[in-house]
Design an enzyme around this catalytic site. Structure first.
Site, short mmCIF file in Angstrom:
data_model
loop_
_atom_site.label_atom_id
_atom_site.label_comp_id
_atom_site.label_asym_id
_atom_site.label_seq_id
_atom_site.Cartn_x
_atom_site.Cartn_y
_atom_site.Cartn_z
N ASP A 101 20.04 -5.14 3.48
CA ASP A 101 18.32 -5.57 3.82
C ASP A 101 18.09 -4.73 3.79
O ASP A 101 17.79 -3.36 5.01
CB ASP A 101 18.48 -6.22 4.40
CG ASP A 101 19.43 -7.82 3.87
OD1 ASP A 101 18.68 -8.58 3.48
OD2 ASP A 101 20.47 -8.26 4.41
N ASP B 194 23.81 -0.10 4.18
CA ASP B 194 23.41 -1.54 4.90
C ASP B 194 22.42 -1.96 3.35
O ASP B 194 22.59 -1.28 2.26
CB ASP B 194 21.72 -0.93 5.25
CG ASP B 194 20.99 -2.75 5.93
OD1 ASP B 194 22.10 -2.92 6.02
OD2 ASP B 194 19.93 -2.60 5.92
#
Length: 282
Positions: free
Chosen positions: A81, A79
């Site tokens: 963020d 991922d």
């Protein structure tokens, strides 16, 4: 199968290591570095006791098969963020138009799994309508920072020819720049619609949600001819759970409780370089 207990933190006392050796029935303590120790021959049945002790002592831990090597893996999916980078980009974009509290509240609810991700993204992006597109570059230049240990982790993955996929419910503006900057192999994210130099408040195309992240993982895995056991997936929010479930090893990085309970490993006190010892002995 024999296991080693990997213990990691900025500081680990000798007493803590001795206590963990007792709890896990390990027969030897090896220093990998000042922040990483390997307890040889640990019993994974002691997981609960070890987890309780490490939580109180602020230590990261993981039971790793003694035969595991980095070469066993061919793809790391991550991922963006609050995982590869330390911020939530959409929250910082929102700060440019004075709606960060409203957007951050929706972000948190989505991360905890309380709101459907696609709905949450649609609501948040709508709040950005009218913002000048130059704000995106400002967020990248002024606020975006890599998570601690990110470059060290990526360097080691390249060294072992492990491919990298950055898949994000965030935006291509940031994933594409990070791909160039860090030499990532693949990226996937959402595209913000821009009309006459301003954000329209809409996303173009299909939203990259939990299922889309999973589909991207499986597509790249198949292209590379890998098995699920050769894939590592890491994230921090509920939107990452589906893709993490498709990987042989899943890592919750400074993650929400719902993610930590379902991951192979949880890193709460260390940087991303703490991923490396969990991949086995080089």
């Amino acid at each position: 199968m024999n296991y080693n207990l990997i213990v990691q933190a900025k500081y680990i006392s000798t007493q803590s290591l001795k206590q963990l050796a007792i709890l896990s029935s390990a027969h030897e303590i090896q220093a990998v570095s000042q922040q990483v120790f390997r307890l040889m021959g640990a019993n994974p049945d002691s997981h609960t006791a070890v987890a309780d002790f490490c939580h109180v002592a602020a230590l990261d831990f993981g039971f790793v098969p003694s035969t595991r090597q980095p070469g066993n893996f061919g793809l790391v999916v991550m991922d963006m963020d609050s995982t590869l980078i330390s911020i939530e980009c959409i929250d910082e974009i929102a700060d440019m138009v004075g709606v960060k509290p409203q957007v951050a509240q929706i972000t948190e609810a989505a991360m905890r799994g309380e709101i459907d991700f696609s709905e949450s993204l649609t609501r948040r992006v709508a709040l950005l309508a009218g913002l000048d597109e130059s704000a995106l570059q400002r967020v990248y230049d002024e606020r975006l920072q890599l998570s601690p240990g990110a470059e060290k982790m990526l360097g080691m993955l390249k060294q072992h020819n492990i491919r990298t996929l950055l898949v994000s419910g965030g935006f291509t503006f940031f994933t594409e720049r990070l791909q160039t900057r860090l030499g990532l192999d693949y990226t996937a994210a959402n595209t913000l619609e821009i009309v006459a130099g301003k954000l329209s408040g809409r996303v173009l195309g299909k939203i990259v949600d939990a299922q889309a992240k999973t589909d991207h993982l499986n597509r790249i895995r198949a292209e590379l001819g890998l098995t699920p056991e050769q894939v590592i997936a890491m994230g921090d929010g509920a939107n990452d759970l589906k893709m993490m479930a498709e990987a042989g090893v899943s890592i919750a990085y400074h993650a929400k409780p719902v993610v930590q309970t379902q991951a192979s490993y949880a890193l709460n006190f260390s940087g991303l370089d703490a991923v490396l010892p969990l991949l086995g002995t080089p």
